[in-house]
Every structure is written in C-alpha cells, then in structure tokens.
Scaffold this motif. Structure first.
Motif, PDB file in Angstrom:
ATOM      1  N   PRO A 102      28.279  33.749  43.393  1.00  0.00           N
ATOM      2  CA  PRO A 102      27.470  34.383  44.384  1.00  0.00           C
ATOM      3  C   PRO A 102      27.050  33.331  45.560  1.00  0.00           C
ATOM      4  N   ILE A 155      30.387  33.869  47.536  1.00  0.00           N
ATOM      5  CA  ILE A 155      30.536  35.041  48.338  1.00  0.00           C
ATOM      6  C   ILE A 155      29.466  36.037  47.829  1.00  0.00           C
ATOM      7  N   GLN A 193      26.271  38.280  46.682  1.00  0.00           N
ATOM      8  CA  GLN A 193      26.385  39.797  45.964  1.00  0.00           C
ATOM      9  C   GLN A 193      25.693  40.601  46.913  1.00  0.00           C
ATOM     10  N   ASN A 233      23.090  40.463  38.316  1.00  0.00           N
ATOM     11  CA  ASN A 233      24.112  40.454  37.126  1.00  0.00           C
ATOM     12  C   ASN A 233      23.770  39.630  36.176  1.00  0.00           C
ATOM     13  N   PHE A 261      29.660  47.011  45.178  1.00  0.00           N
ATOM     14  CA  PHE A 261      30.739  46.051  45.467  1.00  0.00           C
ATOM     15  C   PHE A 261      31.768  46.394  46.379  1.00  0.00           C
ATOM     16  N   GLU A 262      32.152  45.409  47.105  1.00  0.00           N
ATOM     17  CA  GLU A 262      33.228  45.626  48.156  1.00  0.00           C
ATOM     18  C   GLU A 262      34.195  44.737  47.436  1.00  0.00           C
ATOM     19  N   LYS A 294      35.839  42.198  48.444  1.00  0.00           N
ATOM     20  CA  LYS A 294      35.515  40.618  48.369  1.00  0.00           C
ATOM     21  C   LYS A 294      34.721  40.146  47.127  1.00  0.00           C
ATOM     22  N   HIS A 295      34.130  41.076  46.602  1.00  0.00           N
ATOM     23  CA  HIS A 295      33.035  40.815  45.483  1.00  0.00           C
ATOM     24  C   HIS A 295      33.707  40.545  44.132  1.00  0.00           C
TER      25      HIS A 295
END
Length: 137
Positions: free
Chosen positions: A30, A33, A35, A41, A54-55, A57-58
């Motif tokens: 995180p 990138i 969150q 999480n 989430f996208e 990239k996640h």
C-alpha cells in the motif's frame, strides 16, 4: 547432520522464509500502490467485502508477493536440501499453490487475476528458484 532432518529443515525454512517475503511485500504494497478509499486488508472478510473497489494496478503487489515468496522459498529449500533439490523446490511451489487456490475461494478477485496468479506465480517461480539454487551449487 542427518540427511532426513536436513531435508525436513529445508522444507520448513522454505515455507517460513517464503511466507515472510510474501507478507513483507503485502505489508509494503500500500505504500507503493495506495489502496482504494475504504479498503481494510486487516482481515479476509473485510478485504473480500471491498475487493470490488480494486483496479488492475491493485493486483500487481499481491501477484509479486506470491511469485517472489514462492521463488525465495523454493530457492532456500533447494539450497538446504541434501538431495532431490528440484523436487523440494517444486514441493514448495505446490505448497504455496495450495494457499493460492484457497485464496481464490476466499476472495472474489477477477478471474483474469486468479488464472494469472495460479498459472504464473507458483510452479514456474518454484522451478526458477530450484534452477537458481542448483546452478549456484
């Protein structure tokens, strides 16, 4: 040291070190990138409830955690094992693959991620870790 004891220690060391690498990357992820807003999480339940945020990239960090954890664990196991080094490396890959399969059932991740993770992050990385350990022997 007794070869059987050493081989058992190879498996245990591979599991412990591979798990530490995996969790370390997950914990640092995180900060690399961030969150999505509202994602927690800390538990599987809260992560599953917010997975829809989430996208693409996640999913990079979890994939890297699974792949590098398996790679390092397999390398350690193969390095320590007395004999059948590649079998021990691949055995570690199967162990972590079983964890990945369990995660597929617990977390509603997109199918493309599940397939990519299960196909590329475990057995191929275990094979690569085993090859690296045997080559350096």
């Amino acid at each position: 040291m007794n070869p059987i004891v050493r081989n058992i220690l190879a498996v245990l060391a591979g599991i412990v070190v591979g798990s530490i690498v995996n969790m370390g990357i997950i914990q640092l992820g995180p900060s690399v990138i961030p969150q999505p807003e509202g994602v927690d999480n800390s538990t599987m339940e809260s992560l599953a409830a917010t997975m829809h945020l989430f996208e693409t990239k996640h999913f990079i960090v979890p994939f890297l955690a699974h792949a590098l954890g398996t790679l390092v664990g397999a390398f350690i196991a193969a390095k320590i094992a007395v004999s059948h080094k590649m079998r021990f490396a691949l055995g570690l890959g199967v162990f972590f693959l079983l964890g990945g399969i369990a995660a597929v059932f617990m977390l509603p991740a997109p199918m493309w991620y599940n397939v990519t993770d299960l196909v590329l992050a475990y057995i191929p990385m275990a094979y690569l870790g085993g090859k690296m350990a045997v080559k350096k022997a």
